[in-house]
Write a protein that holds these residues in place. Sequence first.
Motif, PDB file in Angstrom:
ATOM      1  N   ILE B   2      -1.665 -11.374  34.234  1.00  0.00           N
ATOM      2  CA  ILE B   2      -0.568 -10.777  33.483  1.00  0.00           C
ATOM      3  C   ILE B   2      -0.396  -9.331  33.926  1.00  0.00           C
ATOM      4  O   ILE B   2      -1.354  -8.572  33.996  1.00  0.00           O
ATOM      5  CB  ILE B   2      -0.861 -10.837  31.974  1.00  0.00           C
ATOM      6  CG1 ILE B   2      -0.769 -12.303  31.526  1.00  0.00           C
ATOM      7  CG2 ILE B   2       0.104  -9.971  31.190  1.00  0.00           C
ATOM      8  CD1 ILE B   2      -1.525 -12.585  30.281  1.00  0.00           C
ATOM      9  N   VAL B   4       1.094  -5.885  32.923  1.00  0.00           N
ATOM     10  CA  VAL B   4       1.610  -5.145  31.774  1.00  0.00           C
ATOM     11  C   VAL B   4       2.389  -3.949  32.298  1.00  0.00           C
ATOM     12  O   VAL B   4       1.847  -3.111  33.025  1.00  0.00           O
ATOM     13  CB  VAL B   4       0.452  -4.663  30.868  1.00  0.00           C
ATOM     14  CG1 VAL B   4       0.995  -3.922  29.657  1.00  0.00           C
ATOM     15  CG2 VAL B   4      -0.430  -5.825  30.465  1.00  0.00           C
ATOM     16  N   LYS B   6       4.548  -0.363  31.952  1.00  0.00           N
ATOM     17  CA  LYS B   6       4.506   0.814  31.075  1.00  0.00           C
ATOM     18  C   LYS B   6       5.601   0.756  30.022  1.00  0.00           C
ATOM     19  O   LYS B   6       6.670   0.189  30.275  1.00  0.00           O
ATOM     20  CB  LYS B   6       4.760   2.077  31.900  1.00  0.00           C
ATOM     21  CG  LYS B   6       3.625   2.486  32.753  1.00  0.00           C
ATOM     22  CD  LYS B   6       3.961   3.820  33.410  1.00  0.00           C
ATOM     23  CE  LYS B   6       3.224   3.902  34.721  1.00  0.00           C
ATOM     24  NZ  LYS B   6       3.522   5.115  35.471  1.00  0.00           N
ATOM     25  N   GLU B   7       5.361   1.403  28.900  1.00  0.00           N
ATOM     26  CA  GLU B   7       6.440   1.575  27.948  1.00  0.00           C
ATOM     27  C   GLU B   7       7.565   2.302  28.651  1.00  0.00           C
ATOM     28  O   GLU B   7       7.353   3.295  29.350  1.00  0.00           O
ATOM     29  CB  GLU B   7       5.968   2.433  26.763  1.00  0.00           C
ATOM     30  CG  GLU B   7       5.442   1.604  25.615  1.00  0.00           C
ATOM     31  CD  GLU B   7       5.071   2.453  24.422  1.00  0.00           C
ATOM     32  OE1 GLU B   7       3.857   2.553  24.199  1.00  0.00           O
ATOM     33  OE2 GLU B   7       5.953   3.023  23.762  1.00  0.00           O
ATOM     34  N   HIS B  29       7.029 -14.757  35.163  1.00  0.00           N
ATOM     35  CA  HIS B  29       7.524 -15.191  33.864  1.00  0.00           C
ATOM     36  C   HIS B  29       7.604 -13.935  32.991  1.00  0.00           C
ATOM     37  O   HIS B  29       6.599 -13.448  32.483  1.00  0.00           O
ATOM     38  CB  HIS B  29       6.492 -16.203  33.322  1.00  0.00           C
ATOM     39  CG  HIS B  29       6.883 -16.875  32.062  1.00  0.00           C
ATOM     40  ND1 HIS B  29       6.778 -16.274  30.851  1.00  0.00           N
ATOM     41  CD2 HIS B  29       7.365 -18.121  31.830  1.00  0.00           C
ATOM     42  CE1 HIS B  29       7.158 -17.121  29.907  1.00  0.00           C
ATOM     43  NE2 HIS B  29       7.541 -18.248  30.485  1.00  0.00           N
ATOM     44  N   SER B  31       8.448 -11.431  29.929  1.00  0.00           N
ATOM     45  CA  SER B  31       8.500 -11.576  28.480  1.00  0.00           C
ATOM     46  C   SER B  31       8.533 -10.186  27.857  1.00  0.00           C
ATOM     47  O   SER B  31       7.655  -9.354  28.092  1.00  0.00           O
ATOM     48  CB  SER B  31       7.266 -12.401  28.082  1.00  0.00           C
ATOM     49  OG  SER B  31       6.842 -12.124  26.812  1.00  0.00           O
ATOM     50  N   GLU B  32       9.575  -9.915  27.081  1.00  0.00           N
ATOM     51  CA  GLU B  32       9.746  -8.563  26.537  1.00  0.00           C
ATOM     52  C   GLU B  32       9.197  -8.462  25.133  1.00  0.00           C
ATOM     53  O   GLU B  32       9.657  -9.170  24.232  1.00  0.00           O
ATOM     54  CB  GLU B  32      11.231  -8.186  26.569  1.00  0.00           C
ATOM     55  CG  GLU B  32      11.641  -7.796  27.979  1.00  0.00           C
ATOM     56  CD  GLU B  32      13.126  -7.528  28.129  1.00  0.00           C
ATOM     57  OE1 GLU B  32      13.704  -6.918  27.210  1.00  0.00           O
ATOM     58  OE2 GLU B  32      13.684  -7.927  29.163  1.00  0.00           O
ATOM     59  N   GLY B  33       8.225  -7.601  24.946  1.00  0.00           N
ATOM     60  CA  GLY B  33       7.641  -7.408  23.621  1.00  0.00           C
ATOM     61  C   GLY B  33       8.318  -6.251  22.917  1.00  0.00           C
ATOM     62  O   GLY B  33       9.286  -5.663  23.425  1.00  0.00           O
ATOM     63  N   GLU B  35       7.082  -3.303  22.328  1.00  0.00           N
ATOM     64  CA  GLU B  35       6.857  -2.019  22.994  1.00  0.00           C
ATOM     65  C   GLU B  35       6.860  -2.137  24.511  1.00  0.00           C
ATOM     66  O   GLU B  35       7.214  -1.213  25.208  1.00  0.00           O
ATOM     67  CB  GLU B  35       5.490  -1.455  22.575  1.00  0.00           C
ATOM     68  CG  GLU B  35       5.447  -1.068  21.105  1.00  0.00           C
ATOM     69  CD  GLU B  35       4.064  -0.611  20.682  1.00  0.00           C
ATOM     70  OE1 GLU B  35       3.131  -0.655  21.509  1.00  0.00           O
ATOM     71  OE2 GLU B  35       3.925  -0.207  19.515  1.00  0.00           O
ATOM     72  N   LYS B  36       6.416  -3.271  24.995  1.00  0.00           N
ATOM     73  CA  LYS B  36       6.173  -3.381  26.420  1.00  0.00           C
ATOM     74  C   LYS B  36       6.666  -4.705  26.960  1.00  0.00           C
ATOM     75  O   LYS B  36       6.670  -5.717  26.253  1.00  0.00           O
ATOM     76  CB  LYS B  36       4.668  -3.310  26.694  1.00  0.00           C
ATOM     77  CG  LYS B  36       4.118  -1.944  26.415  1.00  0.00           C
ATOM     78  CD  LYS B  36       2.651  -1.860  26.722  1.00  0.00           C
ATOM     79  CE  LYS B  36       2.194  -0.429  26.405  1.00  0.00           C
ATOM     80  NZ  LYS B  36       0.783  -0.246  26.679  1.00  0.00           N
ATOM     81  N   ILE B  38       5.865  -7.682  29.607  1.00  0.00           N
ATOM     82  CA  ILE B  38       4.772  -8.208  30.405  1.00  0.00           C
ATOM     83  C   ILE B  38       5.313  -9.298  31.330  1.00  0.00           C
ATOM     84  O   ILE B  38       6.292  -9.960  31.015  1.00  0.00           O
ATOM     85  CB  ILE B  38       3.595  -8.732  29.550  1.00  0.00           C
ATOM     86  CG1 ILE B  38       4.005  -9.927  28.703  1.00  0.00           C
ATOM     87  CG2 ILE B  38       3.032  -7.637  28.663  1.00  0.00           C
ATOM     88  CD1 ILE B  38       2.839 -10.539  27.933  1.00  0.00           C
ATOM     89  N   ILE B  42       2.149 -16.981  37.804  1.00  0.00           N
ATOM     90  CA  ILE B  42       1.654 -18.351  37.913  1.00  0.00           C
ATOM     91  C   ILE B  42       1.519 -18.722  39.386  1.00  0.00           C
ATOM     92  O   ILE B  42       2.434 -18.489  40.176  1.00  0.00           O
ATOM     93  CB  ILE B  42       2.603 -19.322  37.169  1.00  0.00           C
ATOM     94  CG1 ILE B  42       2.601 -18.948  35.670  1.00  0.00           C
ATOM     95  CG2 ILE B  42       2.165 -20.770  37.368  1.00  0.00           C
ATOM     96  CD1 ILE B  42       3.698 -19.597  34.873  1.00  0.00           C
ATOM     97  N   VAL B  59       4.132  -0.120  36.693  1.00  0.00           N
ATOM     98  CA  VAL B  59       3.060  -1.014  36.249  1.00  0.00           C
ATOM     99  C   VAL B  59       1.971  -0.207  35.552  1.00  0.00           C
ATOM    100  O   VAL B  59       1.487   0.782  36.093  1.00  0.00           O
ATOM    101  CB  VAL B  59       2.459  -1.786  37.442  1.00  0.00           C
ATOM    102  CG1 VAL B  59       1.231  -2.576  37.009  1.00  0.00           C
ATOM    103  CG2 VAL B  59       3.508  -2.709  38.046  1.00  0.00           C
TER     104      VAL B  59
END
Lengths: 345, 345, 345, 345
Positions: B2, B4, B6-7, B29, B31-33, B35-36, B38, B42, B59
């Motif tokens: 994964i 991650v 940066k904000e 893949h 995926s927007e959280g 705050e961040k 990711i 795969i 990054v």
Amino acid sequence: MIVVMKEGATVEEVQGVVELLESKGLSAHVSEGAEKTIVGVIGPKDRVRELPLEALAGVEKVVVVSNPFKLASRAFHPQDTLVQVGNSIIGGGAPVVIAGPCSVESREQIIEAAHMVKRAGGQLLRGGAFKPRTSPYSFQGLGEEGLKYLAMAREETGLPVVTEIMDAELLPMMESYVDVLQIGARNMQNYTLLKAVGRSTKPVLLKRGLSATIEEWLMAAEYVLAGGNPNVILCERGIRTFETYTRNTLDLNAVPVVQYLSHLPVLVDPSHGVGNWRYVTAMARAGIAAGANGLIVEVHQNPKEALSDGDQSLTMENFEQLMSEIRRISAAMEPETAGALSRHS
Amino acid sequence: MIVVMKEGATVEEVQGVVELLESKGLSAHVSEGAEKTIVGVIGPKDRVRELPLEALAGVEKVVVVSNPFKLASRAFHPQDTLVQVGNSIIGGGAPVVIAGPCSVESREQIIEAAHMVKRAGGQLLRGGAFKPRTSPYSFQGLGEEGLKYLAMAREETGLPVVTEIMDAELLPMMESYVDVLQIGARNMQNYTLLKAVGRSTKPVLLKRGLSATIEEWLMAAEYVLAGGNPNVILCERGIRTFETYTRNTLDLNAVPVVQYLSHLPVLVDPSHGVGNWRYVTAMARAGIAAGANGLIVEVHQNPKEALSDGDQSLTMENFEQLMSEIRRISAAMEPETAGALSRHS
Amino acid sequence: MIVVMKEGATVEEVQGVVELLESKGLSAHVSEGAEKTIVGVIGPKDRVRELPLEALAGVEKVVVVSNPFKLASRAFHPQDTLVQVGNSIIGGGAPVVIAGPCSVESREQIIEAAHMVKRAGGQLLRGGAFKPRTSPYSFQGLGEEGLKYLAMAREETGLPVVTEIMDAELLPMMESYVDVLQIGARNMQNYTLLKAVGRSTKPVLLKRGLSATIEEWLMAAEYVLAGGNPNVILCERGIRTFETYTRNTLDLNAVPVVQYLSHLPVLVDPSHGVGNWRYVTAMARAGIAAGANGLIVEVHQNPKEALSDGDQSLTMENFEQLMSEIRRISAAMEPETAGALSRHS
Amino acid sequence: MIVVMKEGATVEEVQGVVELLESKGLSAHVSEGAEKTIVGVIGPKDRVRELPLEALAGVEKVVVVSNPFKLASRAFHPQDTLVQVGNSIIGGGAPVVIAGPCSVESREQIIEAAHMVKRAGGQLLRGGAFKPRTSPYSFQGLGEEGLKYLAMAREETGLPVVTEIMDAELLPMMESYVDVLQIGARNMQNYTLLKAVGRSTKPVLLKRGLSATIEEWLMAAEYVLAGGNPNVILCERGIRTFETYTRNTLDLNAVPVVQYLSHLPVLVDPSHGVGNWRYVTAMARAGIAAGANGLIVEVHQNPKEALSDGDQSLTMENFEQLMSEIRRISAAMEPETAGALSRHS
């Protein structure tokens, strides 16, 4: 060495220690303190260290007072050792910088890298042809082909080359290509390898093991020196601690300590030390300010495409900037602190 | 794996990561959280691990979610591996005890030791012929002569012998004398050696390196397994920590962890783990109770006269007592905990 | 946060994780990889961290992707925090040096020391009145009398004073004498004390604990910031590692890392970091070159007579020389690296 | 204590050491070896340790030969200390098990837990009311309300209760509710707190600090003993090492070492030691087999709903099974090893 007896040790127990020592041709010097009796041991330190004194009745502990290294110690050789590689002298005067990619990836890549290192002011070229990798499935290096490319890069630029040797059997072949033989951190106590490079005429860059004490590191140097090769260059590259934010913990404390205990030059490897390009420049500056005799730095013309260690490689722009800061900091230091020679008088 | 971001990472930065991954044939893949953002990666895990993603703009860090070992993992091989040596099976049922002196010192010494080990109930004999020593001036072992004496001791007692191999070149010679090849802690990441024993038909006793993580230890096993040798026996022998009262810190936590992660049997070496005979019995008992598949213990008929490791060797009397406690503790444990097999279903 | 399921986890097990998350008001985002299913967790990070997800069936491990600190993070406060103490600003521009004896021993001693520190160019005075000592039988400091002498030294020289607070109850009394409250390494996770100084108007010098990760150190700062006190100055003072040649291992890597993660200023304490005056100057230089915002150094007019820490105290002559090297190195650094402000844009 | 002079130290330098010692009322005993001169120091060990001898010219290092603890040492008090709590005796005979949830969460929860602990054979109840948490935003415990619930649980079941004290000011209040005061790992060197509980009549359970050496841990005990409280129970709960697979590294080696050095009973906390319920039972068994005087274990009727430490809590079923294995292993050990008393004669 000093044998500390338990409180209440009997006269017979003390006598048992004295007899064992004398049976081995050593002198014992018993001294009774307020609480404890101690027995000083006088004799050649190698034989002293071998004795299983803690197995004797009444012995609490054994305290070693001498350093175990001889040829590597400053007491034995008070002047700094200067190692000449090409036109550079490692160990006195200005710091020497070794730079280049983690791995030799192709002829073009290493030759281009060599030109860039030279242009920025680096004095030696690094590049791995045989790579020690944690995983058997990772890229293991180009092998002898990589050594050929390194030799070509030297021919083109005049920069001497440094590369890692992992296998004693390959020594003659490697000596025909390279200028400095590097012993990696994982092999610092591979005694077969240390004995082999001890018989070489090439200088040896000896990296500190991940969990090696300073004493063990100097004992590894002792293996090389005892084999007849006086040109050992130490290299601090980070130790393993509980802190995981950095890949390793670059232990700059080792720089002044080693210079106090030993006459051998010491370099700093900030790239492996921190494992992230973001912090490499700061730690390179700090290494020079701590008094190191130079640096070994990973640089890559395109870190994103590197086959290994891209995360910790500087771009050529970052490296040029680093070189100019290093020069200024080195010039700002006292003559006696920028070169290690007279510091420890 | 994964990635991650940066904000505040830009769309272009996320896109840069995706493009690098796709250019290497991997799937991304996003995926927007809250705050961040990711990016899940795969694809085959070896190729994923090699990528210098932290060198990319935007990054923050890369988080690895898979274990890097395959052949060594329990997911790959759910049943416990059983390693047969002579009549003993290491890895299931009752614990197996390997015992003997640190070094082979003479023919008489090792044969006498073998008889004593056998009498006390030990199943295999240990003894060093090639000794890795911190100092080049220390006793380095009897070499091939020592191997001959070990083979004689086996002939006399029927106990299979275990000894350390330090040098890939010596493999054919060593295979002609010994039953189990030991890789010492200092050589746990000597890849030349690991590859060599991976081609052997003899079982390999792989000691954990002084500062090796459990993951690195299993990756060293992976080198042997990937070379074609399925008979790897792991051995916990103490790690280096800040505590200096004991020579090392025997990490018994590694026993259940390794049994959870891997199918390979695991032994405990309390002698090197603590470095002082006084504490060896307690830690041997604890190793068995932690679920280890056996022990490797240093014993000596006369520790005070041992040429090496006398401080940590048990006398034969202590060893006999240890053996009887071990048997009782092993019997007191649940069948499924005394053998590791079904514990982790 | 990401929940990594075991290989072969069932649909019900994945569902069990999702249900637990949703029952706590969090969102779950399931993603199936080639080998493993992972569940992304979205929601306030404090609540996420509290969940005992590893206790659920089918869960292999939980991977945290966010930093736990908020107020201490650079994401929250992008500009460097500048802490003003007297006329000095810690956190921007030139490095600030705090110096003085380990303990306040007498009125004369501390006043004389203060004059010397000032003459050499130090900006703040340090001195311990309440001393945390490993032994209950060691000198424990002069207590409030020591604080009075510190205040007198400030009156005479104009240097603000820094001293350690060990006890929340004494806060009002200590605030009446001192300018900066120091939290020692042993109390870095004394939450009663952290909450107390969080309510103070005095700046807090927060030393890193002997085995504190950078994350735990910033979480300790978070306690003070969350209490309402924005003036936290971090101080790296050495961590505990396996290396015993130096008293601690000064971890200069922490300097650029902390400046990247946080907006708080960071000082370096080379005296405790190495524990031997011989190596203090080299590590002080290295700290400045690593980018630290200043130093805290133990000096003593007569180290041989010091009541504590004499071994690691510099003489005034050594300190003067250190100050002049520091000034030159600081001037040699790039403006953006000597002050941390714009480095991490 | 022994002062080792540098090779080549002058007569004047040796004399300087002798004079400093004599000026402090200590005796010096000069002994010239082949390579080095050493000076033995005779006198009260506290005063000896305070001297800044490494600051003197010609001194290479100072070697301490005595343990710094007195009241905690077995030399001072050869018999095992037995601490009585309710009807249980900690320190002799059968191991004592303290169990319960990490935090007191409600009246019902703690009373139900107490009944279950009792039914399974546990002798004391644990539960936190004041919780030291890394984050200021985490659940900090129910405070005095939690203490009341603990007292109710004791009333219902007869189990004495153990809980952590974080604040010296709260001592009188806490003493009114609890039977054993626990000092947590983070507060092991909080001297204000140690002095406070040293004045209490309640037994003190003293956890080892995360990076505390065995010597520092015994010195923390010394603070409590020197304050007048003889009832100190030591507790090994894991140290911080480089290994991150387990939350901490439970250091069982400390059990036999502490029993050799000290007369105080020692417990093992496998829950914090490994941080994952999967490995708790194995390490609990190992702790007993190492000779510990008991265990402190986290259990929860429903770990998935625990407010803290759910990942490392055993279910009641697991706990019952653990208790039955413990009993059998304890019975399988030699009488003199299951109780520590006569082992170290």
